[in-house]
Design a protein around this motif. Structure first.
Motif, short mmCIF file in Angstrom:
data_model
loop_
_atom_site.label_atom_id
_atom_site.label_comp_id
_atom_site.label_asym_id
_atom_site.label_seq_id
_atom_site.Cartn_x
_atom_site.Cartn_y
_atom_site.Cartn_z
N SER A 269 -0.01 4.29 1.94
CA SER A 269 0.52 3.96 3.97
C SER A 269 1.39 3.44 3.95
CB SER A 269 -0.28 2.22 4.27
OG SER A 269 0.48 2.49 5.68
N ASN B 60 6.03 10.47 8.78
CA ASN B 60 5.10 10.69 9.90
C ASN B 60 6.52 10.46 10.76
OD1 ASN B 60 2.62 10.10 11.98
ND2 ASN B 60 4.01 8.06 12.55
N GLN C 137 -0.43 13.25 3.53
CA GLN C 137 -2.09 13.40 4.42
C GLN C 137 -1.44 13.07 5.60
OE1 GLN C 137 -5.00 12.83 3.70
NE2 GLN C 137 -5.32 13.22 6.09
N TYR D 89 3.55 7.46 4.31
CA TYR D 89 1.99 7.74 5.28
C TYR D 89 3.39 7.71 6.04
CZ TYR D 89 -0.43 9.54 9.00
OH TYR D 89 -1.30 10.20 10.01
N THR D 90 4.22 6.23 6.46
CA THR D 90 5.02 6.29 7.65
C THR D 90 5.96 6.62 7.71
OG1 THR D 90 3.91 3.42 7.87
CG2 THR D 90 6.30 3.29 8.29
N ARG E 73 1.96 7.45 -3.42
CA ARG E 73 3.17 8.59 -2.11
C ARG E 73 3.40 9.93 -1.99
NH1 ARG E 73 8.13 4.21 -4.92
NH2 ARG E 73 6.82 2.63 -5.23
N ASP F 209 1.09 -1.17 0.39
CA ASP F 209 0.21 0.17 0.46
C ASP F 209 0.64 1.21 0.53
OD1 ASP F 209 -1.68 2.15 0.42
OD2 ASP F 209 -2.88 0.86 2.13
N GLY G 203 0.71 9.85 0.23
CA GLY G 203 0.28 9.76 1.53
C GLY G 203 1.44 10.82 2.44
#
Length: 334
Positions: free
Chosen positions: A163, A170, A202, A166-167, A196, A160, A199
């Motif tokens: 996701s 983050n 976001q 995002y990781t 990407r 994904d 992500g």
């Protein structure tokens, strides 16, 4: 453009599957449907690919692999995984390149038809409707790796990307970075580029960090994309403290320009890559990155394909987990 079985189905008012059964004389339809489909096929000038049809006549214990021509090197682990799995199960592999942006995908599919492969694996190539129809017309099992379509009848294995991106971002935010650039993603690539980028955006929004689109430097996931992005960051005097790179090779390109300009990684700028390819731990400093399990992706995809070839079973899609590999390219800000 040549007529496809989808065109015939639309005009004849029947499903693509029914057209395929009529064209290939597989039964399961009435005489009226057969006459209608054959009449439409003739009217549209449809020409059946006999070499493709020959694929189902005899097993060759061969798997066809189609991959793009790109400047990045992460495909090696995928190929190793699928080759190991295929050879362990008595299959050989034919590898072909679909060209930059998949421009030779039809030629690649025709080659697979001529070589009468038992199944096809397509790696990281974006498929449009015409390519999907051409693939379907071969009437053999297939699976997509590190790519997908918006159709449920095209099975895939991939991470994904939204996701995973995002990781990565983050993690930079957790290390107190607030002005974070992004480099190397192709915004016109709906498979890996757009997710990407989204992500990245976001993650910033969720932490109430202003999104500055000027800090997103597009590219083609390559080393050169990273170099170009960092040169633009320097030229713009962008006040970034970190960059999320759309690939590890993009990260290496950024490190290269930083070295040329006396910018220290991670003391002056932190980086997170994407892929966990071989180059990520060879770089100086070793690159913190989001890992895609490429070897497993290749191996598992190949085993699923072989199972479908041998047992005539449907292949289910899998979203495979990503992992953040922490190395030495990120500094925690005080």
């Amino acid at each position: 453009m040549a007529a496809t079985i989808k065109d015939i189905g639309r005009v004849a008012g029947v499903s693509t599957a029914t057209v395929s059964r009529v064209i290939n004389n597989l039964g399961g339809y009435n005489e009226e449907t057969e006459k209608k489909v054959m009449a439409v096929a003739k009217a549209l000038g449809y020409r059946k690919n006999e070499s493709a049809r020959s694929l189902v006549q005899k097993s060759t214990n061969t798997i066809g692999v189609i991959m793009p021509d790109v400047a990045t090197t992460f495909y090696g682990d995928i190929i190793n995984g699928l080759e190991d799995a295929s050879y362990e199960n008595g299959y050989s592999v034919i590898l072909t390149h679909a060209g930059i942006n998949g421009c030779r995908i039809h030629e690649s599919l025709n080659l697979m038809g001529e070589r009468r492969v038992d199944g096809i694996i397509i790696v990281s190539v974006e498929l449009h409707e015409a390519e999907i129809e051409a693939l379907m017309s071969l009437d053999i099992p297939f699976i997509l790796l590190s790519t997908k379509t918006n159709r449920e009848d095209t099975p895939y294995i991939k991470v994904d990307d939204f996701s995973a991106a995002y990781t990565a971002v983050n993690y930079l935010i957790e290390n107190n970075h607030r002005v974070i650039g992004m480099a190397g993603a192709n915004p016109d690539d709906p498979i890996a580029g757009t997710p990407r980028i989204n992500g990245y955006i976001q993650a910033l929004i969720d932490h109430e960090i202003k999104v500055d689109l000027n800090l997103i430097k597009a590219g083609d996931f390559s080393f050169e994309s990273g170099k170009k992005a960092m040169q633009e960051f320097i030229k713009d005097q962008a006040p970034i403290t970190a960059v999320f790179c759309a690939s590890d090779e993009t990260g290496l390109g950024i490190i290269s320009i930083c070295f040329e300009n006396g910018i220290s990684v991670p003391n002056d700028i932190s980086l997170v890559g994407y892929d966990n390819s071989t180059v990520s731990y060879m770089s100086i400093p070793p690159l913190t990155t989001v890992a895609q399990p490429f070897y497993k992706m290749g191996s598992e995809g190949c085993l699923k394909l072989i199972g479908s070839i041998q047992n005539k079973t449907k292949i289910d899609s899998i979203v495979i987990p990503h992992e953040l590999v922490i190395r030495q390219s990120v500094k925690k800000l005080s």
